[in-house]
Design a protein around this motif. Structure first.
Motif, short mmCIF file in Angstrom:
data_model
loop_
_atom_site.label_atom_id
_atom_site.label_comp_id
_atom_site.label_asym_id
_atom_site.label_seq_id
_atom_site.Cartn_x
_atom_site.Cartn_y
_atom_site.Cartn_z
N ALA A 81 4.78 -8.08 38.81
CA ALA A 81 4.22 -8.07 37.46
C ALA A 81 2.70 -8.13 37.49
N ILE A 82 2.16 -8.96 38.39
CA ILE A 82 0.69 -9.06 38.50
C ILE A 82 0.10 -7.76 39.05
N GLU A 83 0.75 -7.21 40.08
CA GLU A 83 0.23 -5.99 40.70
C GLU A 83 0.25 -4.81 39.74
N THR A 84 1.26 -4.73 38.88
CA THR A 84 1.39 -3.60 37.95
C THR A 84 0.82 -3.91 36.57
N GLU A 85 0.17 -5.09 36.44
CA GLU A 85 -0.45 -5.51 35.18
C GLU A 85 0.57 -5.54 34.04
N ARG A 86 1.73 -6.10 34.34
CA ARG A 86 2.79 -6.24 33.33
C ARG A 86 3.14 -7.73 33.15
N VAL A 87 2.14 -8.56 33.09
CA VAL A 87 2.34 -10.00 32.95
C VAL A 87 2.69 -10.30 31.49
N ALA A 88 3.83 -10.96 31.28
CA ALA A 88 4.26 -11.30 29.92
C ALA A 88 3.43 -12.45 29.37
N HIS A 89 3.53 -12.66 28.05
CA HIS A 89 2.74 -13.73 27.43
C HIS A 89 3.46 -15.08 27.49
N ALA A 90 4.77 -15.08 27.85
CA ALA A 90 5.50 -16.35 27.90
C ALA A 90 6.60 -16.26 28.96
N TYR A 91 6.70 -17.31 29.78
CA TYR A 91 7.73 -17.39 30.82
C TYR A 91 8.49 -18.71 30.67
N GLY A 134 13.06 -16.26 46.21
CA GLY A 134 12.50 -14.93 46.40
C GLY A 134 12.62 -14.03 45.18
N HIS A 135 13.71 -14.19 44.41
CA HIS A 135 13.89 -13.34 43.24
C HIS A 135 12.84 -13.62 42.18
N VAL A 136 12.31 -14.86 42.13
CA VAL A 136 11.28 -15.21 41.16
C VAL A 136 9.90 -14.76 41.64
N THR A 137 9.58 -15.10 42.87
CA THR A 137 8.24 -14.79 43.38
C THR A 137 8.01 -13.28 43.48
N LYS A 138 9.04 -12.53 43.84
CA LYS A 138 8.88 -11.07 43.94
C LYS A 138 8.62 -10.45 42.56
N THR A 139 9.37 -10.94 41.55
CA THR A 139 9.18 -10.41 40.19
C THR A 139 7.77 -10.72 39.68
N LEU A 140 7.31 -11.95 39.88
CA LEU A 140 5.98 -12.32 39.41
C LEU A 140 4.89 -11.56 40.16
N THR A 141 5.08 -11.38 41.46
CA THR A 141 4.11 -10.62 42.25
C THR A 141 4.00 -9.19 41.76
N CYS A 154 -7.72 -16.58 39.08
CA CYS A 154 -8.54 -16.51 40.29
C CYS A 154 -9.72 -15.56 40.05
N GLN A 155 -10.88 -15.92 40.60
CA GLN A 155 -12.08 -15.09 40.40
C GLN A 155 -11.94 -13.73 41.07
N LYS A 156 -11.01 -13.59 42.00
CA LYS A 156 -10.74 -12.30 42.64
C LYS A 156 -9.57 -11.58 41.99
N GLY A 157 -9.09 -12.11 40.89
CA GLY A 157 -7.87 -11.58 40.30
C GLY A 157 -8.06 -10.98 38.94
N PRO A 158 -6.91 -10.87 38.23
CA PRO A 158 -5.58 -11.39 38.64
C PRO A 158 -5.07 -10.76 39.93
N THR A 159 -4.55 -11.60 40.79
CA THR A 159 -4.07 -11.17 42.10
C THR A 159 -2.83 -11.97 42.48
N PRO A 160 -1.87 -11.35 43.14
CA PRO A 160 -0.69 -12.10 43.58
C PRO A 160 -0.97 -13.05 44.74
N ASN A 161 -2.18 -12.94 45.32
CA ASN A 161 -2.55 -13.80 46.44
C ASN A 161 -3.85 -14.51 46.11
N PRO A 162 -3.82 -15.60 45.33
CA PRO A 162 -5.05 -16.31 44.98
C PRO A 162 -5.77 -16.80 46.22
#
Length: 547
Positions: free
Chosen positions: A31-41, A22-29, A64-72
């Motif tokens: 990041a996508i919602e706030t448009e703060r996706v890093a260039h390397a993980y 949960g600590h990983v998926t919540k952070t990534l979700t 995803c064609q509807k994204g970037p979205t946390p729910n592809p």
């Protein structure tokens, strides 16, 4: 259509489906919602914890064609291509077979070109720690300042081999080993979907054998289904993988705690005949006692163990019957046994001797327990007549003779009067100051648990000294030498017309020319403050002096 194994069939396709991270998926979700996706993980974790799965879901969410979205959506062409592993914009690279400078140079050159379909070109490098140092160095510049359309996702089981200069350019996520309860819940859900009937104990056995890896558990379940069909119980799991039943492990744990050596030997013999992995038995016992130790220290907080209710109830049942110090000694013995068994030819012999050593550690009292017993004895002794029965019950620990419950009180008093000089002299060895006060006393009466001593009212000022706990205990022990039982002592004033002779009328020891009592070597040491503190703490006495 070719058969698809359960580990691939049940692979999560959404962040919400990832188990135990949960600590990983919540952070990534977020990041996508706030448009703060890093260039390397950098995803770090042991096998089967979801590193590659998380990387693919992240790639799918970004392209995803509807994204970037946390729910592809999982229905667009981009999502389907990522799920099938043939996307032109999501390039998966095996770090073990592409670990040279030339492969990294090709990657760096291709990264400059725009993606074919989606907004990002994503490189997933699995087992990135297998890259050579030269390959890492060749990647540094591109990793630090990649093109805006490029994302790197690394996965590794051994992060210590990755260069610090690479780690400093990535956002690192440490994936945890998945708990037994989470694995059981996921397997149960999958079995329900597949129409497979499996018992709870069988699921627990599979989860134990997986050691925190969900993929291992799913592969094991797949193998058992091939062996047994859609009706599975614990015996099937134990037969296929050579595991030991949870109930057998619990019985072995109880036998160790109770120092039941015959039961320990019988259980080991049965496991050896059944061909069980004895090395694994030690590790599972180690886990059992670790859980028991957590329950002992954490109390109600033991729910953090994330164990099934049945297992947690077992540890909570055993906790009141043991002490943390003993469990720690058992754990030490198990660790030593495990190390010796790794290189032994006869594992059974070493396991037997190791568990017998554990059982001896379980029955040996700790210092804390001894101090607690001493404190309880002192408390009982202080409470006088109320606790006199309890004090009398502890007599074998001091005297060892049988209590003569029916001795007439008069006969005992006569015996004490006859031996009162010797009794006072014995008390003087433990408490020199009390000896002088006892010269003005005499025994009045006794019963099974109590001794009443009379004192001369003229010397009532000495009563405070006589009532001292140390003086009382010294007198009780001295009397115990003659009556063979430990009595609670109390004092009352002698009547003026009492004809009873007092020891002061004929002193026990001669006095010096200056009418002062000469202290013996033992009495001088008893007067030492440090020695007195130690003797008081353990209710002991000096038996030998070496200078």
């Amino acid at each position: 259509m070719a058969y698809e194994v359960l580990a691939r069939k049940w692979r999560p396709q959404q962040f919400a489906d990832v188990v135990g991270q949960g600590h990983v998926t919540k952070t990534l979700t977020n990041a996508i919602e706030t448009e703060r996706v890093a260039h390397a993980y950098m995803f770090v974790g042991s096998r089967g914890t979801g590193k590659t799965t998380s990387a693919r879901i992240l790639a799918k969410a970004l392209n995803c064609q509807k994204g970037p979205t946390p729910n592809p959506c999982d229905v667009c062409d981009s999502c389907k291509e990522v799920m099938a592993g043939n996307s032109l914009d999501v390039i998966e690279i095996d770090g073990a077979s592409n670990n040279g400078v030339d492969q990294v140079r090709d990657l760096r050159d291709n990264a400059r070109y725009s993606p074919a379909r989606g907004p990002y070109k994503i490189y997933i490098i699995d087992e990135v720690h297998m890259l050579s140092t030269a390959a890492f160095n060749a990647l540094l510049k591109t990793l630090e300042e990649p093109p805006s359309h490029v994302k790197f996702i690394f996965a590794t089981t051994d992060v210590h081999k990755v260069l610090p200069t690479i780690l400093s350019r990535c956002q690192r996520f440490d994936l945890r080993r998945i708990s037994v309860q989470d694995i059981v819940d996921r397997l149960r859900k999958g079995c329900d979907e597949e129409g497979i009937s499996i018992t709870e104990d069988a699921l627990l056995a599979i989860a134990r054998g997986a050691e925190g890896g969900l993929r291992d558990a799913e592969s094991a379940l797949d193998q058992i289904i091939s062996f047994r069909g859609k009706e599975i119980d614990e015996d099937d799991v134990l037969a296929v993988f050579g595991l030991v039943s949870r109930h057998v492990l619990e019985n072995l744990t109880v036998a160790i705690l109770k120092s039941d050596v015959p039961t320990i030997i019988n259980i080991i013999s049965e496991m050896d005949r059944a061909g069980k992995d004895l090395q694994r038995v030690v590790m599972e016992l180690l886990e059992n006692f670790r859980n028991l130790l957590v329950v002992l220290y954490a109390g109600q907080g033991a729910s953090a163990l994330e164990l099934p209710e049945t297992q947690l109830a077992f540890y909570q049942e055993q906790a009141p019957a043991t002490e943390a110090g003993r469990v720690l000694r058992i754990i030490d013995a198990l660790v030593e046994t495990d190390g010796r068994m790794r290189y032994a030819l006869s594992k059974k012999t070493l396991l037997e001797t190791g568990l017998i050593r554990c059982s001896r550690a379980a029955e040996t009292a700790t210092i804390n327990e001894l101090l607690k017993q001493v404190a309880d004895l002192k408390k009982n002794f202080k409470s006088g007549p109320v606790a006199s029965a309890r004090v009398a019950e502890t007599a074998p620990a001091y005297g060892g003779g049988d209590q003569k419950k029916k001795i007439a009180s008069d006969s005992e008093v006569e015996l004490l009067l006859e031996k009162w000089h010797d009794i006072i002299d014995h008390v003087g060895k433990a408490d020199a100051l009390a000896k002088g006060s006892l010269l003005n006393t005499a025994p009045l009466r006794t019963d099974e648990t109590h001794l009443v001593v009379g004192y001369d009212p003229e010397f009532s000022n000495d009563l405070k000294r006589l009532e001292d706990d140390r003086a009382k205990l010294a007198l009780a022990r001295a009397v115990d030498r003659h009556l063979n039982r430990l009595l609670a002592v109390s004092y009352e004033a002698l009547k003026p017309d009492d004809p009873r002779p007092l020891p002061a009328d004929s002193p026990v020891n001669d006095l010096g020319p200056d009418n002062t009592q000469t202290l013996t070597k033992e009495q001088k040491w008893y007067a030492n403050p440090v020695v007195k503190t130690v003797v008081d703490a353990f209710n002991g006495e000096i038996t030998d002096i070496r200078e």
